[in-house]
Design a protein around this motif. Structure first.
Motif, mmCIF file in Angstrom:
data_model
loop_
_atom_site.group_PDB
_atom_site.id
_atom_site.type_symbol
_atom_site.label_atom_id
_atom_site.label_comp_id
_atom_site.label_asym_id
_atom_site.label_seq_id
_atom_site.Cartn_x
_atom_site.Cartn_y
_atom_site.Cartn_z
ATOM 1 N N UNK A 59 0.855 -1.342 0.048
ATOM 2 C CA UNK A 59 0.077 0.091 -0.216
ATOM 3 C C UNK A 59 0.809 1.441 0.147
ATOM 4 N N UNK A 60 0.452 2.335 -0.485
ATOM 5 C CA UNK A 60 1.016 3.595 -0.195
ATOM 6 C C UNK A 60 1.607 3.905 1.110
ATOM 7 N N UNK A 61 2.187 4.874 1.202
ATOM 8 C CA UNK A 61 2.795 5.409 2.500
ATOM 9 C C UNK A 61 2.492 6.840 2.721
ATOM 10 N N UNK A 62 2.414 7.620 1.804
ATOM 11 C CA UNK A 62 2.215 8.901 1.880
ATOM 12 C C UNK A 62 1.605 9.445 0.534
ATOM 13 N N UNK A 63 0.921 10.513 0.658
ATOM 14 C CA UNK A 63 0.234 11.154 -0.382
ATOM 15 C C UNK A 63 0.542 12.765 -0.390
ATOM 16 N N UNK A 64 0.738 13.311 -1.710
ATOM 17 C CA UNK A 64 1.141 14.624 -1.860
ATOM 18 C C UNK A 64 0.529 15.201 -3.112
ATOM 19 N N UNK A 65 0.081 16.553 -2.771
ATOM 20 C CA UNK A 65 -0.322 17.395 -3.980
ATOM 21 C C UNK A 65 0.877 18.594 -4.018
ATOM 22 N N UNK A 66 1.342 18.868 -5.178
ATOM 23 C CA UNK A 66 2.415 19.940 -5.400
ATOM 24 C C UNK A 66 2.293 20.460 -6.626
ATOM 25 N N UNK A 67 2.480 21.868 -6.863
ATOM 26 C CA UNK A 67 2.390 22.505 -8.168
ATOM 27 C C UNK A 67 3.900 22.272 -8.903
ATOM 28 N N UNK A 68 3.830 21.989 -9.967
ATOM 29 C CA UNK A 68 5.242 21.823 -10.884
ATOM 30 C C UNK A 68 5.060 22.060 -12.214
ATOM 31 N N UNK A 69 6.045 22.742 -12.683
ATOM 32 C CA UNK A 69 5.871 22.600 -14.225
ATOM 33 C C UNK A 69 6.720 21.289 -14.872
ATOM 34 N N UNK A 70 6.012 20.483 -15.282
ATOM 35 C CA UNK A 70 6.654 18.996 -15.582
ATOM 36 C C UNK A 70 7.004 19.037 -17.058
ATOM 37 N N UNK A 71 7.197 17.814 -17.751
ATOM 38 C CA UNK A 71 7.510 17.775 -18.988
ATOM 39 C C UNK A 71 6.741 18.040 -20.060
ATOM 40 N N UNK A 72 5.589 18.557 -19.663
ATOM 41 C CA UNK A 72 4.618 19.290 -20.569
ATOM 42 C C UNK A 72 5.100 20.837 -20.920
ATOM 43 N N UNK A 73 5.852 21.310 -20.035
ATOM 44 C CA UNK A 73 6.369 22.758 -19.972
ATOM 45 C C UNK A 73 5.294 23.669 -19.663
ATOM 46 N N UNK A 74 4.320 23.266 -18.829
ATOM 47 C CA UNK A 74 3.252 24.246 -18.486
ATOM 48 C C UNK A 74 3.148 23.777 -16.869
ATOM 49 N N UNK A 75 2.705 24.839 -16.261
ATOM 50 C CA UNK A 75 2.400 24.661 -14.738
ATOM 51 C C UNK A 75 1.178 23.729 -14.624
ATOM 52 N N UNK A 76 1.300 22.803 -13.672
ATOM 53 C CA UNK A 76 0.401 21.771 -13.474
ATOM 54 C C UNK A 76 0.306 21.287 -12.109
ATOM 55 N N UNK A 77 -0.293 20.420 -11.586
ATOM 56 C CA UNK A 77 -0.261 19.913 -10.161
ATOM 57 C C UNK A 77 0.126 18.402 -10.207
ATOM 58 N N UNK A 78 1.190 17.739 -9.441
ATOM 59 C CA UNK A 78 1.188 16.518 -9.287
ATOM 60 C C UNK A 78 0.737 15.876 -8.037
ATOM 61 N N UNK A 79 -0.277 14.654 -8.259
ATOM 62 C CA UNK A 79 -0.965 14.174 -7.322
ATOM 63 C C UNK A 79 -0.254 12.853 -7.092
ATOM 64 N N UNK A 80 0.703 13.041 -6.104
ATOM 65 C CA UNK A 80 1.867 12.048 -6.012
ATOM 66 C C UNK A 80 1.380 10.875 -4.910
ATOM 67 N N UNK A 81 1.218 9.591 -5.348
ATOM 68 C CA UNK A 81 1.173 8.540 -4.582
ATOM 69 C C UNK A 81 2.414 7.712 -4.238
ATOM 70 N N UNK A 82 3.004 7.921 -2.856
ATOM 71 C CA UNK A 82 4.040 7.369 -2.619
ATOM 72 C C UNK A 82 4.285 5.938 -1.840
#
Length: 178
Positions: free
Chosen positions: A114-137
């Motif tokens: 199972x996951x151990x942690x979740x996080x949502x953070x703003x990032x400019x990822x490989x699309x080159x535009x600002x977005x959010x990563x909804x990270x499942x860790x």
């Protein structure tokens, strides 16, 4: 749902619905991710400009005393391994394990169920535009004597004592030192 990430979308919904969050903050993020998955068929695809799920892995050594971190080239900070869900991924854990293996060069990694942690953070990822990563860790263990090999996706790769993890990876310190 017929997108290339339909299987991982279904898995993410199942995994997050079953996950027992360790505190109220993590529970709130879990509920937000489930709501997002319910309304966005493309929530697991990097092409989802509003934000998309990502899969990360806190890789620890066999003894559980050190974590393997990458110096991320775009973000410029030491972070756990992980990244985007790919069309061939069918599970969140599988995506996290694939990313950990690719970015560490270590074979024989094992991943938590199972996951151990979740996080949502703003990032400019490989699309080159600002977005959010909804990270499942997830927590990932390396075999005895494992040595990381830096990939092209990293400026540097290094084992860190758990007590010295950077603030961006503080969830790992709290998780593993408690």
């Amino acid at each position: 749902m017929s997108s290339p990430t339909a299987a991982v979308h279904a898995d993410a919904t199942r995994v997050l619905a079953a996950w027992k969050a360790p505190d109220a903050g993590q529970s709130a993020i879990r509920e937000a991710l489930l709501a997002y998955l319910a309304v966005r068929d493309d929530a697991c695809s990097r092409s989802c400009e509003a934000g998309h799920l990502t899969a990360s892995a806190l890789v620890v050594d066999e003894a559980g005393e050190h974590a393997l971190l990458t110096l991320h080239p775009r973000v410029g900070r030491w972070l756990q391994l992980g990244g985007h869900i790919e069309p061939e991924d069918t599970t969140l854990a599988g995506a996290a394990l694939r990313e950990a293996t690719e970015e560490s060069g270590i074979e024989g990694l094992t991943i938590s169920e199972a996951p151990v942690h979740l996080d949502v953070h703003p990032v400019t990822c490989s699309l080159g535009i600002p977005t959010r990563h909804l990270d499942v860790r997830y927590l990932v263990r390396a075999p005895a004597g494992a040595r990381g090999v830096r990939s092209d996706e990293s400026v540097d790769l290094r084992w860190w004592p758990l007590a010295e993890l950077p603030d961006d990876v503080a969830f790992g310190r709290a998780l593993l030192l408690s």
